[in-house]
Write a protein that holds these residues in place. Structure first.
Motif, PDB file in Angstrom:
ATOM      1  N   LEU A   1      44.978  46.032  20.985  1.00 32.15           N
ATOM      2  CA  LEU A   1      45.516  47.236  20.047  1.00 32.15           C
ATOM      3  C   LEU A   1      45.914  48.239  20.875  1.00 32.15           C
ATOM      4  CD1 LEU A   1      43.027  46.972  16.809  1.00 32.15           C
ATOM      5  CD2 LEU A   1      45.503  45.921  17.076  1.00 32.15           C
ATOM      6  N   GLU A   2      45.149  48.712  21.828  1.00 28.83           N
ATOM      7  CA  GLU A   2      45.546  49.595  22.753  1.00 28.83           C
ATOM      8  C   GLU A   2      46.636  49.261  23.536  1.00 28.83           C
ATOM      9  OE1 GLU A   2      43.053  51.402  26.086  1.00 28.83           O
ATOM     10  OE2 GLU A   2      41.738  51.440  24.462  1.00 28.83           O
TER      11      GLU A   2
ATOM     12  N   ALA B   1      48.245  59.560  31.100  1.00 26.72           N
ATOM     13  CA  ALA B   1      49.195  59.982  30.043  1.00 26.72           C
ATOM     14  C   ALA B   1      48.293  60.314  28.567  1.00 26.72           C
ATOM     15  CB  ALA B   1      49.852  59.013  29.560  1.00 26.72           C
ATOM     16  N   LYS B   2      47.241  59.493  28.473  1.00 26.13           N
ATOM     17  CA  LYS B   2      46.442  59.566  27.102  1.00 26.13           C
ATOM     18  C   LYS B   2      45.523  60.852  27.107  1.00 26.13           C
ATOM     19  CE  LYS B   2      43.637  56.299  24.462  1.00 26.13           C
ATOM     20  NZ  LYS B   2      42.996  55.087  24.369  1.00 26.13           N
ATOM     21  N   LYS B   3      45.001  61.096  28.325  1.00 29.31           N
ATOM     22  CA  LYS B   3      44.255  62.383  28.678  1.00 29.31           C
ATOM     23  C   LYS B   3      45.090  63.522  28.358  1.00 29.31           C
ATOM     24  CE  LYS B   3      41.152  63.782  32.260  1.00 29.31           C
ATOM     25  NZ  LYS B   3      40.662  63.730  33.813  1.00 29.31           N
ATOM     26  N   LEU B   4      46.286  63.447  29.015  1.00 30.28           N
ATOM     27  CA  LEU B   4      47.217  64.544  29.028  1.00 30.28           C
ATOM     28  C   LEU B   4      47.666  64.783  27.599  1.00 30.28           C
ATOM     29  CD1 LEU B   4      48.828  64.235  32.270  1.00 30.28           C
ATOM     30  CD2 LEU B   4      47.542  66.221  31.628  1.00 30.28           C
ATOM     31  N   GLY B   5      47.629  63.650  26.622  1.00 27.13           N
ATOM     32  CA  GLY B   5      48.295  63.808  25.429  1.00 27.13           C
ATOM     33  C   GLY B   5      49.912  63.972  25.355  1.00 27.13           C
ATOM     34  N   VAL B   6      50.403  63.086  26.139  1.00 28.51           N
ATOM     35  CA  VAL B   6      51.960  62.788  26.575  1.00 28.51           C
ATOM     36  C   VAL B   6      52.213  61.364  26.529  1.00 28.51           C
ATOM     37  CG1 VAL B   6      52.251  65.218  27.915  1.00 28.51           C
ATOM     38  CG2 VAL B   6      51.980  62.918  28.974  1.00 28.51           C
ATOM     39  N   PRO B   7      53.445  61.117  25.907  1.00 31.57           N
ATOM     40  CA  PRO B   7      53.865  59.825  26.105  1.00 31.57           C
ATOM     41  C   PRO B   7      53.937  59.063  27.577  1.00 31.57           C
ATOM     42  CG  PRO B   7      55.152  60.857  24.750  1.00 31.57           C
ATOM     43  CD  PRO B   7      54.632  61.975  25.539  1.00 31.57           C
TER      44      PRO B   7
END
Length: 669
Positions: free
Chosen positions: A328-329, A10-16
């Protein structure tokens, strides 16, 4: 073949992460949660699908829909204007009190005409005189208006309203995190490591701003940490109807494991319905055992993701700054899954988290904005006080001009010190603010006169019959773990078709303030088995109207619960504690036995009272006073602040520092 976790993809794709989970569900791909792993080829398929979705596809159909919208829009606007004009001539919304001048302005009726009509009613009033809603309603009826009362927004409604804002205006907001856990497990050290500053060093440097919250940044995203002293403050805010926390970080020491306050913190967080992230601290210690901590926490429903549960565990060392970034992540990941949003454009609404009177600056309040944007110059109301925002400071003590949702600020400008937990609201003008504050003061007075009773065993059956109670929350405190487990099992069996009994917290030791706060926030009954409430808990229970029941025999407790649920509980006598004395010295007296040299701490000790010996919050003995003396004289009673000698009938095992509790049984009318 390599694998990738859902949240990493999700982080890689920039989506929630939540959106990605929905896509995976639509594709019938079996994933439990955002920590589940995907095969490389499956991950590539998802990447291709989402990239396709991102490409702009503005076809003929879209253009036709746009055209339709443009045709419909003016028609809607016309209908809206017609509806407004119609309602303007027929209805008017009025507050509880209004001046004749304001009434004229609201209705476009000349105040002179209104005054003339009032004279016809036999009322001689000037243009600035106040009239109540009923009088205004009757008056406006004469001019063809129908008056409606302005609905008052209670604290609960405001909190609900914040959560139920229409999705159109909402934008993401930072998460608010509370760090909880057992004393000495490293809560403060962890917060220091997160902020990369030291609280002690700041205080020594003479920085006066203490805002009660810290603001940090991770990967360009903001996280707010509440600097609460623990679950007591967390629950005190919740008891007042204000819920400010989105995530709880539970700190557990890897070398110490689960302790009593850890269990309390879990129960407080669960009662509030807040997601928990476990930070297993002190992993660098030689006797650290993180796996044991995981095993222990499964007993309280916190099951790690790798064991098939949904609780995130992060191994950290606050002192050596290990695992802080990962923690934090994970906080940002949980926040992402919660989709925290707020309206930034409306008038600000927030919660007072701390308030004090500063010698140089006057009343100062720490506020977390929950909705809208708070600006310097705004007129504000909080509970029974109001003011104008003269200045605001951020968590580092810097002057700021505005504060958006979730951002904590120190606000200067209140007329009086507000109460922690009060809802702050921005209003149009000073007059409205003053009126709202006065109204709140009146309401508070009324509430004090007729305090709304919390659930109690005496009134339980009536509430069941009215359908008000379907669940009875209970907090149990016992003298030993064995009794606690036996009580839990016995009480849970008392549930029936009409009422489910829920034990929201169980612990060993005296009933304390934390238990009463939890009972107040969760509308629970507190049960003590062979233990007593301490003085602070007793005072707070009286103030909060909490039902505390103490027992020494398990069957009596079960009988009382069953009778209460059947509506048969009619207590003829009520125990009234009349005083406490502390044992300061012991004397052996011939023919009498041991006499305790005591100091009466509060209330009074009377010769005919029953006496209870309490050691470290646990009841050791219950009996009668055989002798009460002042110096060498027998006396009937000894008041607080005086010393006396007390001998207890058939009991000599008294120790220094024991507390003697005097009580009488009074008949309930």
């Amino acid at each position: 073949m390599t694998k990738v976790r859902v949240y990493e993809l999700a982080k890689k794709l920039g989506v929630p992460s939540k959106k990605l989970m929905t896509i995976l569900e639509d594709l019938d791909i079996d994933v439990k949660n955002h920590m589940s792993s995907l095969e490389d080829d499956m991950a590539q398929l998802i990447i291709d699908l989402i990239n396709e979705e991102k490409e702009p596809k503005k076809n003929k159909k879209d253009k036709e829909e746009e055209k339709e919208l443009k045709i419909i829009e003016p028609k809607k606007e016309v209908e809206k204007k017609e509806e407004q004009a119609k309602s303007k001539t027929q209805k008017v919304v009025l507050p509880e009190k209004i001046t004749i001048k304001e009434l004229g302005q609201k209705t476009n009726i000349e105040p002179v005409k209104l005054i003339k009509k009032l004279i016809d009613f036999g009322l001689m009033l000037n243009i600035n005189a106040d009239i109540n809603f009923e009088s205004a309603k009757r008056l406006l009826k004469e001019f063809g208006f129908e008056a409606e009362k302005e609905e008052e927004e209670s604290k609960e409604k405001l909190v609900k309203k914040i959560k139920e804002e229409s999705a159109g205006n909402l934008k993401p907001r930072p998460p608010v995190v509370t760090v909880m856990g057992h004393v000495d497990h490293g809560k403060t050290t962890l917060l220091d490591a997160i902020r990369e500053t030291r609280v002690a060093a700041q205080e020594a440097g003479g920085i006066t701003q203490h805002i009660g919250a810290s603001q940090i940044e991770k990967d360009g995203k903001i996280i707010i940490f509440l600097d609460t002293p623990g679950h007591e403050a967390f629950t005190a805010l919740r008891a007042r109807g204000a819920s400010v926390t989105d995530i709880v970080v539970l700190v557990v020491a890897a070398d110490d494991g689960v302790m009593p306050q850890t269990i309390e913190a879990i129960n407080h967080a669960k009662a509030a319905g807040v997601p928990i992230i476990v930070a297993v601290n002190k992993i660098d210690k030689p006797d650290a055992n993180p796996e044991k901590v995981k095993q222990q926490l499964t007993e309280y429903g916190l099951i790690p993701e790798e064991w098939g549960g949904d609780t995130i565990f992060v191994n950290v060392s606050a002192r050596n700054r290990i695992g802080i970034d990962q923690l934090l992540e994970m906080i940002l990941l949980v926040a992402d899954m919660q989709e925290l949003k707020a309206d930034y454009d409306s008038p600000a609404v927030g919660v007072i988290i701390e308030a004090k009177l500063d010698k140089g600056r006057g009343p100062v309040a720490s506020v977390i904005v929950q909705k809208g944007t708070l600006k310097v110059g705004d007129i504000i109301v909080a509970g029974g006080t109001w003011g104008k925002v003269r200045a605001m400071f951020d968590s580092r003590g810097k002057i700021v001009k505005e504060a958006t949702p979730s951002i904590p600020v120190e606000v200067i400008g209140f007329e009086e010190v507000p109460v922690a937990g009060d809802i702050l609201k921005v209003v149009v003008d000073e007059k409205t603010a003053r009126e709202m504050a006065e109204k709140e003061k009146e309401l508070l007075k009324e509430k004090e006169d007729i305090t709304s009773p919390k659930v109690s065993l005496e009134k339980l059956f009536d509430k069941i019959k009215k359908g008000e109670v379907k669940e009875l929350n209970i907090i149990i405190k016992a003298d030993v773990h064995g009794s606690l487990e036996a009580l839990k099992q016995a009480i849970e069996k008392c549930s029936n078709d009409q009422v489910v009994i829920r034990i929201i917290h169980g612990g060993v030791g005296a009933i304390n303030e934390s238990d009463i706060l939890l009972a107040s926030a969760s509308n629970a009954v507190v049960i003590g088995f062979n233990v007593r409430p301490d003085s602070n808990a007793r005072k707070l229970a009286e103030k909060e109207n909490i039902d505390i029941r103490t027992y020494r025999i398990i069957y009596e407790l079960i009988e009382d619960l069953q009778s209460a649920m059947k509506g048969l509980l009619e207590p003829e006598y009520k125990e009234v504690v009349i005083g406490h004395a502390q044992v300061r010295a012991l004397f052996k007296v011939p023919n009498v036995g041991i006499v305790a040299g005591c100091y009466v701490v509060d209330g009074k000790i009377t010769r005919n009272a029953n006496i209870r010996v309490i050691r470290n919050g646990v009841v050791i003995y219950e009996g009668k006073i055989s002798s009460l003396k002042r110096f060498k004289d027998d006396v009937r009673e000894v008041a607080s602040g005086y010393e006396c000698g007390i001998a207890i009938d058939k009991f000599n095992d008294i120790k220094e520092d024991d507390v003697l509790e005097a009580f009488v049984n009074k008949k309930v009318e």
